[in-house]
Design a protein around this motif. Sequence first.
Motif, PDB file in Angstrom:
ATOM      1  N   THR A  49      -6.517   5.910   6.508  1.00 41.01           N
ATOM      2  CA  THR A  49      -5.938   5.929   7.813  1.00 41.01           C
ATOM      3  C   THR A  49      -5.328   4.479   8.154  1.00 41.01           C
ATOM      4  O   THR A  49      -4.561   4.287   8.738  1.00 41.01           O
ATOM      5  CB  THR A  49      -6.779   6.568   8.889  1.00 41.01           C
ATOM      6  N   GLY A  50      -6.006   3.485   7.430  1.00 42.53           N
ATOM      7  CA  GLY A  50      -5.520   2.267   7.924  1.00 42.53           C
ATOM      8  C   GLY A  50      -4.885   1.391   6.632  1.00 42.53           C
ATOM      9  O   GLY A  50      -4.582   0.046   6.858  1.00 42.53           O
ATOM     10  N   TYR A  51      -4.600   1.917   5.734  1.00 41.61           N
ATOM     11  CA  TYR A  51      -3.781   1.230   4.286  1.00 41.61           C
ATOM     12  C   TYR A  51      -2.416   0.875   4.809  1.00 41.61           C
ATOM     13  O   TYR A  51      -1.679   1.613   5.406  1.00 41.61           O
ATOM     14  CB  TYR A  51      -3.939   2.319   3.270  1.00 41.61           C
ATOM     15  N   ARG A  52      -2.203  -0.386   4.441  1.00 42.64           N
ATOM     16  CA  ARG A  52      -0.735  -0.902   4.611  1.00 42.64           C
ATOM     17  C   ARG A  52      -0.391  -1.640   3.468  1.00 42.64           C
ATOM     18  O   ARG A  52      -0.960  -2.485   2.864  1.00 42.64           O
ATOM     19  CB  ARG A  52      -0.899  -1.870   5.930  1.00 42.64           C
ATOM     20  N   ALA A  53       0.588  -1.320   2.716  1.00 40.97           N
ATOM     21  CA  ALA A  53       0.994  -1.734   1.509  1.00 40.97           C
ATOM     22  C   ALA A  53       0.954  -3.376   1.666  1.00 40.97           C
ATOM     23  O   ALA A  53       0.815  -3.911   0.536  1.00 40.97           O
ATOM     24  CB  ALA A  53       2.409  -1.142   0.996  1.00 40.97           C
ATOM     25  N   ASP A  54       1.637  -3.862   2.528  1.00 41.28           N
ATOM     26  CA  ASP A  54       1.963  -5.249   2.523  1.00 41.28           C
ATOM     27  C   ASP A  54       0.860  -6.084   2.672  1.00 41.28           C
ATOM     28  O   ASP A  54       0.428  -7.146   2.072  1.00 41.28           O
ATOM     29  CB  ASP A  54       3.007  -5.637   3.589  1.00 41.28           C
ATOM     30  N   LEU A  55      -0.313  -5.454   3.473  1.00 40.96           N
ATOM     31  CA  LEU A  55      -1.660  -6.358   3.558  1.00 40.96           C
ATOM     32  C   LEU A  55      -2.347  -6.112   2.167  1.00 40.96           C
ATOM     33  O   LEU A  55      -3.251  -7.107   1.985  1.00 40.96           O
ATOM     34  CB  LEU A  55      -2.291  -5.613   4.785  1.00 40.96           C
ATOM     35  N   ALA A  56      -2.317  -4.874   1.768  1.00 37.76           N
ATOM     36  CA  ALA A  56      -3.005  -4.880   0.505  1.00 37.76           C
ATOM     37  C   ALA A  56      -2.672  -5.624  -0.658  1.00 37.76           C
ATOM     38  O   ALA A  56      -3.319  -6.454  -1.331  1.00 37.76           O
ATOM     39  CB  ALA A  56      -2.798  -3.236   0.069  1.00 37.76           C
TER      40      ALA A  56
END
Length: 251
Positions: A49-56
């Motif tokens: 639910t909290g996954y973000r491609a840019d932050l990852a």
Amino acid sequence: MPGGRLTQQERQQIALGLADGLAYAEIARRLDRPTSTITREVTRNGGATGYRADLAHRATQQRTHRRTQATPCGTQARPQPYGRDAEAVRDFQEALTTVFMTSGLPKMMARVLGCLYTTDSGSLTAAELVQRLQVSPATVSKAITYLENLDLIRRERDERRRERYLVDDDLWYQSMIRSARDNDQLVETARQGVGVLGPGTPAGARLENIARYMDFVTESLIRAAEQAREILYTKTETTPDGTDKTSSDHG
């Protein structure tokens, strides 16, 4: 199965797959990656639910940097005032940038803001931002326009008639007020919905409660921002005996 680190494009596909409710195994199949790779990637970067491609992708870059101790381009020779550790300053700027991204700012806008907040003057020219961030003038210009529209930075001309972009104490106050006022549109729309759906209906009552709640929160935020505004102008100085002394430079 392909090896190597996940690319930014693959991470974007993971984010899209999660948004569509796909299972890890299906995402892995579409990317031709092991399911364990997708599971590990999502788990260490906020979960489904909290996954973000840019932050990852940024987190992976930071882990790689820590392992290799590589020095980013353009920062190795930069002198640090007050005897600061250049590596520690760089790491803090990266951490601050990540926090800005987590709060919703796009990557480049977060980088510009992080760069400004870690300068003692709190201001830089466009050319200085280009040099420090190693990006194009057009990229800096786009980021500046975005941040100005959010009242997160402002511009002024220095004695050489150059435009400087800066952050100062009052911008936090202005940003808080703007953020609170953004709730007004939600309140107005919710009350329009009450008229459409009927004040005595469950849907109408729900929208009325939302409007009342957001009204209360908005007024509370504005009141708190006004009351705490003086803190932004308070300077803390350390006395010879090691105690803190505060003073205000805001009249």
